[in-house]
Design a protein around this motif. Structure first.
Motif, PDB file in Angstrom:
ATOM      1  N   ILE A 171       0.873  -1.170   0.000  1.00 43.74           N
ATOM      2  CA  ILE A 171       0.000   0.000   0.000  1.00 43.74           C
ATOM      3  C   ILE A 171       0.912   1.222   0.000  1.00 43.74           C
ATOM      4  O   ILE A 171       1.640   1.466   0.961  1.00 43.74           O
ATOM      5  CB  ILE A 171      -0.949   0.003   1.215  1.00 43.74           C
ATOM      6  N   GLU A 172       0.862   1.974  -1.071  1.00 42.24           N
ATOM      7  CA  GLU A 172       1.840   3.038  -1.304  1.00 42.24           C
ATOM      8  C   GLU A 172       1.771   4.149  -0.265  1.00 42.24           C
ATOM      9  O   GLU A 172       2.788   4.616   0.227  1.00 42.24           O
ATOM     10  CB  GLU A 172       1.632   3.615  -2.710  1.00 42.24           C
ATOM     11  N   ASP A 173       0.579   4.604   0.051  1.00 44.28           N
ATOM     12  CA  ASP A 173       0.401   5.660   1.059  1.00 44.28           C
ATOM     13  C   ASP A 173      -0.591   5.144   2.098  1.00 44.28           C
ATOM     14  O   ASP A 173      -1.785   5.458   2.045  1.00 44.28           O
ATOM     15  CB  ASP A 173      -0.108   6.944   0.397  1.00 44.28           C
ATOM     16  N   PRO A 174      -0.123   4.322   3.042  1.00 44.35           N
ATOM     17  CA  PRO A 174      -1.048   3.650   3.961  1.00 44.35           C
ATOM     18  C   PRO A 174      -1.860   4.595   4.844  1.00 44.35           C
ATOM     19  O   PRO A 174      -2.997   4.287   5.190  1.00 44.35           O
ATOM     20  CB  PRO A 174      -0.137   2.752   4.792  1.00 44.35           C
ATOM     21  N   GLU A 175      -1.290   5.744   5.195  1.00 45.13           N
ATOM     22  CA  GLU A 175      -2.037   6.653   6.058  1.00 45.13           C
ATOM     23  C   GLU A 175      -3.194   7.311   5.304  1.00 45.13           C
ATOM     24  O   GLU A 175      -4.287   7.492   5.853  1.00 45.13           O
ATOM     25  CB  GLU A 175      -1.097   7.695   6.659  1.00 45.13           C
ATOM     26  N   ALA A 176      -2.972   7.641   4.037  1.00 43.28           N
ATOM     27  CA  ALA A 176      -4.065   8.182   3.219  1.00 43.28           C
ATOM     28  C   ALA A 176      -5.116   7.101   2.965  1.00 43.28           C
ATOM     29  O   ALA A 176      -6.324   7.367   3.009  1.00 43.28           O
ATOM     30  CB  ALA A 176      -3.524   8.717   1.896  1.00 43.28           C
ATOM     31  N   PHE A 177      -4.652   5.862   2.713  1.00 45.47           N
ATOM     32  CA  PHE A 177      -5.591   4.762   2.505  1.00 45.47           C
ATOM     33  C   PHE A 177      -6.394   4.497   3.765  1.00 45.47           C
ATOM     34  O   PHE A 177      -7.594   4.197   3.699  1.00 45.47           O
ATOM     35  CB  PHE A 177      -4.844   3.495   2.087  1.00 45.47           C
ATOM     36  N   ARG A 178      -5.737   4.615   4.910  1.00 42.80           N
ATOM     37  CA  ARG A 178      -6.439   4.426   6.185  1.00 42.80           C
ATOM     38  C   ARG A 178      -7.616   5.392   6.294  1.00 42.80           C
ATOM     39  O   ARG A 178      -8.725   5.005   6.697  1.00 42.80           O
ATOM     40  CB  ARG A 178      -5.452   4.630   7.334  1.00 42.80           C
ATOM     41  N   ASP A 179      -7.422   6.652   5.906  1.00 42.13           N
ATOM     42  CA  ASP A 179      -8.508   7.630   5.967  1.00 42.13           C
ATOM     43  C   ASP A 179      -9.642   7.259   5.019  1.00 42.13           C
ATOM     44  O   ASP A 179     -10.823   7.317   5.390  1.00 42.13           O
ATOM     45  CB  ASP A 179      -7.975   9.026   5.611  1.00 42.13           C
ATOM     46  N   GLU A 180      -9.287   6.878   3.806  1.00 38.61           N
ATOM     47  CA  GLU A 180     -10.291   6.483   2.818  1.00 38.61           C
ATOM     48  C   GLU A 180     -11.075   5.258   3.296  1.00 38.61           C
ATOM     49  O   GLU A 180     -12.300   5.205   3.201  1.00 38.61           O
ATOM     50  CB  GLU A 180      -9.595   6.170   1.488  1.00 38.61           C
ATOM     51  N   HIS A 181     -10.347   4.293   3.832  1.00 36.25           N
ATOM     52  CA  HIS A 181     -10.966   3.053   4.271  1.00 36.25           C
ATOM     53  C   HIS A 181     -11.867   3.293   5.480  1.00 36.25           C
ATOM     54  O   HIS A 181     -12.939   2.681   5.602  1.00 36.25           O
ATOM     55  CB  HIS A 181      -9.873   2.033   4.605  1.00 36.25           C
ATOM     56  N   HIS A 182     -11.422   4.161   6.360  1.00 37.86           N
ATOM     57  CA  HIS A 182     -12.203   4.497   7.544  1.00 37.86           C
ATOM     58  C   HIS A 182     -13.545   5.100   7.151  1.00 37.86           C
ATOM     59  O   HIS A 182     -14.600   4.750   7.699  1.00 37.86           O
ATOM     60  CB  HIS A 182     -11.407   5.468   8.410  1.00 37.86           C
ATOM     61  N   LEU A 183     -13.512   6.012   6.191  1.00 36.03           N
ATOM     62  CA  LEU A 183     -14.741   6.636   5.722  1.00 36.03           C
ATOM     63  C   LEU A 183     -15.691   5.603   5.130  1.00 36.03           C
ATOM     64  O   LEU A 183     -16.899   5.643   5.370  1.00 36.03           O
ATOM     65  CB  LEU A 183     -14.413   7.714   4.693  1.00 36.03           C
ATOM     66  N   VAL A 227      -4.017  -0.990   9.128  1.00 34.10           N
ATOM     67  CA  VAL A 227      -3.479  -0.715   7.799  1.00 34.10           C
ATOM     68  C   VAL A 227      -2.003  -0.394   7.935  1.00 34.10           C
ATOM     69  O   VAL A 227      -1.591   0.329   8.855  1.00 34.10           O
ATOM     70  CB  VAL A 227      -4.214   0.482   7.150  1.00 34.10           C
ATOM     71  N   SER A 228      -1.186  -0.927   7.046  1.00 36.75           N
ATOM     72  CA  SER A 228       0.231  -0.590   7.015  1.00 36.75           C
ATOM     73  C   SER A 228       0.723  -0.651   5.583  1.00 36.75           C
ATOM     74  O   SER A 228      -0.032  -1.017   4.669  1.00 36.75           O
ATOM     75  CB  SER A 228       1.042  -1.550   7.890  1.00 36.75           C
TER      76      SER A 228
END
Length: 322
Positions: free
Chosen positions: A16-28, A41-42
């Motif tokens: 996952i290239e940008d896990p922190e951004a993906f974490r936000d998207e996934h959380h939403l 997520v990592s």
């Protein structure tokens, strides 16, 4: 009658290239689907267990499968009359399961995956050892018959045990197993790295073995990380292997000690649970911070300032493609 809620257990090792951004998207996405549970997520992937209405969980799985990074995700699905969680946590962490083995990539090398049927066929052979890579409180309430268990409080202690395993079992075929399969990915890879030659893992873990092979020879219950605490697996030859921590009578009723400073995960029978008010000892029963006992022995983890809605203003569903 069909149960309206699904409980999903899954993981996927994938970059996952940008896990922190993906974490936000996934959380939403989880907020929009009204899912509850715990997701990590990592950069190495995702690890989760969530609950929700069946139709919402179906949408979630479809969303995941539509993403090329998560197409191979193997969802273990159980059903319930209600949510298995009371809160939602979606967190970024360095690893999706804490092992300290950050150099290992299960996509490059790991133990041979065995289906439940293949595992069942191999597990009792003379040249095989079945290795439980879970923590002691997990295997104390349930484990495969004749399995080798480890005296570890958490998975990150696993590497410290490999030398003693090597002395006894290096020339054996080692069949690893855990709850859903995720720990075995790195455990089996590490065993190979340390010189073991024949290493296998139960694909989908104990949960999938129960679903597809009837749970035969899994003795006791399987510890799970939700409100259920421990679940039945074996529909063929079930057996209770744990005893009440207080009175030593046979019991597979797993609880957390009501004293949060202790928080020991142990079997406590229903009588002792009420008599001890959920505590594992007289000292814990009298502890000033003891939590109220509701008869289950399950206590939601403290949020520690974590706010699942922080940064989100409950965006419209049109903002996320479901």
């Amino acid at each position: 009658m069909n149960k309206p809620y699904s409980i999903l257990l899954y993981y996927c090792y994938t970059p996952i290239e940008d896990p922190e951004a993906f974490r936000d998207e996934h959380h939403l996405l989880c907020l929009e689907l009204n899912l509850l549970g715990r997701i990590i997520v990592s950069a190495e992937g995702i690890n989760g267990t969530v609950s929700g209405l069946k139709e919402d969980c179906d949408k979630y799985m479809a969303w995941m499968k539509a993403d090329p990074r998560f197409t191979k995700t193997d969802f273990k699905v159980d059903y319930s009359d209600k949510h298995a969680f009371t809160k939602l946590h979606v967190r970024y962490k360095p690893e999706i399961v804490h092992s300290g083995l950050t150099h290992i990539d299960p996509n490059k090398r790991t133990g041979v995956h065995l289906s439940p049927a293949e595992f069942k066929d191999m597990k009792d052979k003379e040249d095989v050892v079945v290795l439980d890579v879970r923590s002691d409180y997990e295997h104390s309430v349930g484990r495969f018959k004749n399995a080798v268990t480890l005296d570890i409080e958490n998975f990150r202690e696993f590497p410290e045990k490999v030398n003693e395993l090597k002395e006894k079992y290096k020339d054996k075929k080692v069949l690893t197993y855990c709850t859903g399969g995720i720990k075995c990915e790195k455990a089996s890879a590490f065993l190979l790295e340390q010189g073991f030659e024949n290493v296998y893992q139960l694909h989908g873990g104990i949960i999938k073995y129960g679903m597809e092979a009837g749970g035969e020879d899994f003795e006791g219950k399987c510890y799970v990380f939700d409100n259920r605490v421990a679940v039945d697996v074996n529909r063929v030859n079930p057996k209770v292997v744990s005893r009440c921590y207080v009175c030593n009578t046979e019991s597979d009723r797993m609880v957390n000690c009501a004293n949060p400073v202790c928080n020991r995960h142990v079997p406590i029978c229903e009588n002792c649970g009420h008599e001890m008010e959920g505590a594992c000892s007289a000292e814990c029963k009298e502890h000033p911070e003891k939590r109220p006992y509701d008869g289950t022995g399950y206590y939601q983890k403290e949020m520690n300032g974590y706010n699942p809605l922080k940064g989100f203003n409950r965006k419209k569903k049109t903002d996320v493609q479901i």
